[in-house]
Design a protein around this motif. Structure first.
Motif, short mmCIF file in Angstrom:
data_model
loop_
_atom_site.label_atom_id
_atom_site.label_comp_id
_atom_site.label_asym_id
_atom_site.label_seq_id
_atom_site.Cartn_x
_atom_site.Cartn_y
_atom_site.Cartn_z
N ALA A 1 0.74 -1.25 0.21
CA ALA A 1 -0.07 0.11 -0.21
C ALA A 1 0.81 1.36 -0.12
N VAL A 2 0.38 2.45 -0.70
CA VAL A 2 1.24 3.62 -0.71
C VAL A 2 0.07 4.83 -0.86
N LEU A 3 0.46 5.73 -0.13
CA LEU A 3 -0.23 7.17 -0.26
C LEU A 3 -0.36 7.31 -1.64
N ALA A 4 -1.55 8.18 -1.96
CA ALA A 4 -1.99 8.62 -3.31
C ALA A 4 -2.59 9.64 -3.33
N GLY A 5 -2.81 10.25 -4.68
CA GLY A 5 -3.84 11.27 -5.13
C GLY A 5 -3.29 12.48 -4.16
N LEU A 6 -4.47 13.16 -3.78
CA LEU A 6 -4.17 14.52 -3.04
C LEU A 6 -3.67 14.34 -1.78
N THR A 7 -3.63 13.12 -0.92
CA THR A 7 -2.81 12.77 0.16
C THR A 7 -1.58 12.85 -0.03
N ALA A 8 -1.02 11.85 -1.09
CA ALA A 8 0.39 12.07 -1.34
C ALA A 8 0.93 13.37 -1.92
N ALA A 9 0.08 14.11 -2.69
CA ALA A 9 0.47 15.22 -3.15
C ALA A 9 0.73 16.34 -1.91
N THR A 10 -0.16 16.17 -0.77
CA THR A 10 -0.03 17.11 0.39
C THR A 10 1.23 16.51 1.06
N ALA A 11 1.33 15.41 1.22
CA ALA A 11 2.66 14.73 1.94
C ALA A 11 4.10 15.19 1.17
N TRP B 1 9.71 6.34 -2.21
CA TRP B 1 9.74 5.98 -1.17
C TRP B 1 9.96 7.14 0.03
N GLY B 2 9.13 6.95 1.17
CA GLY B 2 9.03 8.00 2.14
C GLY B 2 8.89 7.37 3.42
N ARG B 3 8.12 8.14 4.37
CA ARG B 3 7.58 8.06 5.37
C ARG B 3 6.08 8.46 5.60
N PRO B 4 5.01 7.68 5.12
CA PRO B 4 5.08 6.54 4.48
C PRO B 4 5.37 6.52 2.95
N ASP B 5 5.47 5.23 2.41
CA ASP B 5 5.67 5.22 0.93
C ASP B 5 4.36 5.99 0.19
N HIS C 1 -1.16 -0.88 -12.64
CA HIS C 1 0.03 -0.13 -13.06
C HIS C 1 0.58 0.77 -12.02
N LEU C 2 1.72 0.53 -11.34
CA LEU C 2 2.33 1.33 -10.53
C LEU C 2 3.94 1.21 -10.73
N SER C 3 4.29 1.75 -11.58
CA SER C 3 5.71 1.68 -12.12
C SER C 3 6.63 2.19 -10.97
N ASP C 4 7.90 1.61 -11.13
CA ASP C 4 8.77 2.35 -10.35
C ASP C 4 8.99 4.01 -10.38
#
Length: 317
Positions: free
Chosen positions: A79-89, A140-144, A132-135
């Motif tokens: 699992a990874v953060l995505a969308g607006l949550t990941a952009a905010t992070a 990588w981060g806290r969290p990914d 599809h979630l390529s490298d």
């Protein structure tokens, strides 16, 4: 916090990295299952949801980082953060209301494995399975989380409206967090996403220099009414030698247009804009000013005034 055991330092480091959150598997890799159950039973740790524990006090509520960690750990491996949550992070700034945590998981994960409800005090988690979630799209981060370009594309396709989708994309480029080329590369890897044409068109406008949403609308207005395309965000020195940026400028006809957003309602911005407008007039340029609302909702009136100003300056349609 003191946790007895030879591997306590490793556990403390894990809790530091994950804001005090951990899975049952992580906890029992460092402590015995009996010890973990004792910590939960005595209230020193608390069970957040199936398989997720909290090892720090939360009397003041969960921090944003803790909310993100709970969402990712509850969603399980991959699992990874995505969308607006990941952009905010990643540092994107904005005033959008967003009450959920967006998470991506591998497509092979079963629906029964995904979190359904978290305790009070934690936001809802919106989990989407993805093939599809390529490298290139992972960071990588806290969290990914997904990389910023992928995060913005996902946020745009999941947004409540087309306008909100454009705002998010424009903000990412305006704040210099991502380039239009990086967003374009994500689009090439995702040929079937929602709002693909809108995202591509918005990125093309941003690449042309129109970074604020109101300026993007303005460029489209000119194109739709068959007016000559302006230069946007033109760098120019005024009479005092200060560098200024013009929203839209027709150099050949010396017509300068300002599109005023909400910040122009502030009296300090308003007074400074008036002084800048006066200097433009003194230097010999024509200047027109429109609000972003006019550009979006009264395009025919805006186009008529632009046509009249350009014609007065010598433009022949």
């Amino acid at each position: 916090m003191r946790i007895p055991g030879d591997d306590a330092s490793a556990l403390r480091w894990l809790l530091f990295e994950q804001s005090g959150m951990l899975t049952w598997a992580q906890a029992t890799a460092e402590l015995s299952p009996a010890r973990v159950r004792h910590l939960v039973a005595t209230g020193r740790w608390q069970r957040i949801c199936r398989g997720v524990l909290c090892a720090v006090p939360t009397d003041a509520g969960f921090s944003r980082d803790q909310q993100w960690w709970v969402a990712v750990l509850a969603a399980g491996p991959g699992a990874v953060l995505a969308g607006l949550t990941a952009a905010t992070a990643a540092g994107l700034r904005g005033t959008w209301r967003h009450d959920v945590v967006d998470v991506l998981v591998p497509h092979q994960r079963r629906a029964s494995e995904l979190p359904r409800r978290l305790p009070p005090g934690l936001p809802a988690v919106w989990v989407r399975r993805v093939r599809h979630l390529s490298d290139e799209d992972r960071q990588w981060g806290r969290p990914d989380r997904t990389g910023l370009a992928r995060s913005l594309v996902d946020a745009a396709q999941w947004a409540r409206s087309d306008e909100l989708a454009q705002q998010i994309l424009a903000a990412g480029c305006q704040q210099r967090r991502v380039t239009p080329a990086e967003i374009g590369a994500v689009l090439e890897r995702l040929p079937r996403i929602r709002r693909r044409r809108l995202i591509a068109a918005t990125v093309r406008d941003v690449a042309g220099g129109a970074e604020a949403l109101s300026e993007i609308d303005f460029v489209r207005l000119c194109r739709r009414h068959r007016l000559p395309p302006p230069e946007t965000q033109v760098r120019r020195r005024d009479a005092d030698g200060r560098v200024r940026y013009l929203d839209a400028y027709w150099r050949r006809w010396r017509l300068h247009v300002e599109v005023d957003g909400a910040h122009h309602m502030d009296v300090r911005h308003w007074a400074a804009d008036l002084r800048r407008q006066n200097k433009v007039w003194i230097e010999g340029d024509r200047i027109l000013r429109f609000t972003a609302i006019d550009v979006r909702h009264r395009p025919d009136e805006v186009a008529a005034q632009l046509r009249a100003a350009l014609s007065a300056a010598g433009w022949i349609p």
